[in-house]
Design a protein around this motif. Sequence first.
Motif, PDB file in Angstrom:
ATOM      1  N   ARG A 237     -21.005 -29.085 -90.808  1.00  0.00           N
ATOM      2  CA  ARG A 237     -21.256 -30.629 -91.147  1.00  0.00           C
ATOM      3  C   ARG A 237     -19.626 -30.762 -91.090  1.00  0.00           C
ATOM      4  NH1 ARG A 237     -23.830 -28.715 -96.105  1.00  0.00           N
ATOM      5  NH2 ARG A 237     -22.130 -29.859 -97.051  1.00  0.00           N
ATOM      6  N   CYS A 238     -18.360 -30.617 -91.178  1.00  0.00           N
ATOM      7  CA  CYS A 238     -17.659 -31.086 -91.449  1.00  0.00           C
ATOM      8  C   CYS A 238     -17.041 -31.002 -90.413  1.00  0.00           C
ATOM      9  CB  CYS A 238     -16.486 -29.634 -92.517  1.00  0.00           C
ATOM     10  SG  CYS A 238     -16.801 -30.184 -94.353  1.00  0.00           S
ATOM     11  N   ILE A 241     -18.053 -34.169 -89.188  1.00  0.00           N
ATOM     12  CA  ILE A 241     -16.768 -35.637 -88.553  1.00  0.00           C
ATOM     13  C   ILE A 241     -16.028 -34.914 -88.227  1.00  0.00           C
ATOM     14  CG2 ILE A 241     -15.427 -36.088 -91.108  1.00  0.00           C
ATOM     15  CD1 ILE A 241     -17.538 -34.700 -92.937  1.00  0.00           C
ATOM     16  N   HIS A 263     -16.146 -34.730 -99.334  1.00  0.00           N
ATOM     17  CA  HIS A 263     -17.462 -34.304 -98.563  1.00  0.00           C
ATOM     18  C   HIS A 263     -18.344 -33.149 -99.475  1.00  0.00           C
ATOM     19  CE1 HIS A 263     -21.333 -33.858 -96.212  1.00  0.00           C
ATOM     20  NE2 HIS A 263     -21.392 -32.807 -96.071  1.00  0.00           N
TER      21      HIS A 263
END
Lengths: 479, 162
Positions: A237-238, A241, A263
């Motif tokens: 996920r990071c 991002i 997050h």
Amino acid sequence: MATTLGTVVGLVIGSIPGLTFSMALALMLPFTFGMQPVPAIAMLLGVFVGGMTGGSVSAILLGIPGTPSAAATVFDGYPMALQGKAGQALGAAVMASAFGGLFSLLVMILLLEHVAAVAIKFGPAEIFALVLFGLSTICGLAQESMVRGLVAGVIGLMLMIVGLDELDGVARLTFGTVQLQQGVNLLVAMIGLFAVPQVISAFIDHGRAAPAKMPENVRAQFPSMKDLRDRLWLMVRCAGIGTGIGAIPGTGGPIAAFLAYDHARRFSGSPQNFGKGELSGVVAPETANNAVTGGTMIPLLSLGIPGDPATAVILGGLLIHGLHPGPMLFRTHLGTIYALYIAIVLAYVVILIVQLWGIRLFVRVLQVPPHLLAVCIIVLCVLGSYAIRNSVFDVYLMGIMGLIGYLFQRIRIPIAPVVLGLVLGETLEQQYRTALILSEGSHSIFFESGVALVFFALTALTVGLQVWSASRRRAAVQA
Amino acid sequence: MQFDRLDRWLGPCLMLLAVTWLWLAYTYIPGARSETEAGPRAFPVLLGFVLLGLGAIVTVSAFLAPREARAEKKLPAVMRREVFIVAGTFGLLMLYGFLLERAGFVISTPLMIVLTMRVLLRGMSWILTAALAAGTTLCCWLLFAVLLEAPLPRGSWRWLFF
């Protein structure tokens, strides 16, 4: 060899607080002159990738981020070091960095050719609109004040004006100086603007700051499989991002790292542990800030738009070596592009090896007083500027640019937009004038193209968003 | 010095720079050859007017800024030591460039390092100064002259006699 050298230099410079890897990139450029384009650009990419990763070392060991991108790593990295878990934090940081970087490289490989395939159909009006959009990133790079950012951008464009006008062959504001006919050399300007202010700052700080205390016997530890497995989805996920943020010109590593940190904290089962030495608080920002590297390469290589100061220097390097980023690059130098992909992978292999097994080198480097490094840097600045055209005139010009850079820093005018103006200004002017020649002087050419209109709208949106966020910040200060 | 007070100077300075730039552009850059094209002067003139506008914005905002907001934005005071170091670094860079061409790399580089260490960074020991001067000169020579085969200036003493 070039990638390895570049990566180590990037890691070392990135790990030293106060020295930016944009400066390292500018200083490394003269060394690439004698090289073939592929090793030269591979070396610069190594510095870029290494610099982005190296910032975490001092963030964890000293609580001072080596680069702005590593600022979010301090929140949990430094508390971990204080708890005697520096090795674990360093190991996790390097693994997360490599994961983020390689993830973004994959996305970059998948997207680059598609973006370039669309961009190849652009004419002068579309390219003008695109470059104007690229320049709108000045608003994002402006830091405190958008007006100051715009002033810096305009001054960069003014510096670009000096020299021979390529369309008409007219000398502009050279005042009969032969050396100025080629214009303000981009590399000379970058060395002066990025390196000299840091040298002056290091001299001024000499004797003021107490030497930083370093944990003893530091050794990076390879994270356990359980730690990695537990945080794999967070890293994905990071990395997403970071890649997304990186692809938006004018954003960059610090924003991605802070967004990823926030997050991770919000979606964590134990948000109360963040700021007290939580491993996810190191993993999330380090994954995201390294994922930015691949993201920024997408607009840079496919459209020729640099997203931050470091990629502006890389763009300068590409141009110096005859590689013009943009859609045509994929037709004329496809082999070079593939070689650059391999160089980035290699850079991460070097990072893993050097940071996991060579961490003591960084501990030593961090103990070298910055003012002594600054003395060596000033010599490199002069010799690097001289080596470009074997001209002392460039040394003088570099000194003047350095003085301007420091004064700008002092009155809080950001330097990055000056470089952006210098890098993008020529294309902006040439495409504008070419478009007008094609349309026989009618400005309607810019509004007849749907693509140009999209870029104009994006420019307006970027500027509008920055104005809105600046007014919100002002309102918050006044409240 | 306060931020707004600085802007009260910065804004007019920018406007003065813009007016000078516009004068230079109109005086020294030829205009377009025909009405259907933007000549080499169009872009510089446009930039001049943009800078003039930005300078006006900075000036007006500095005078209109609320008193409370002004107090928040303090700039660190300019110190005598800072002025000395900035002027000294700039002067040494210029001197290094001047000597590089005339005295050559081998003489000007250690001399520059010694001057930096002894004049700008006071309190440095002679041993450290000598070691850094010799080490940096040697490393730079190896890097530029041997590894990169870049010609380093050898200098000429003709200027001293002719």
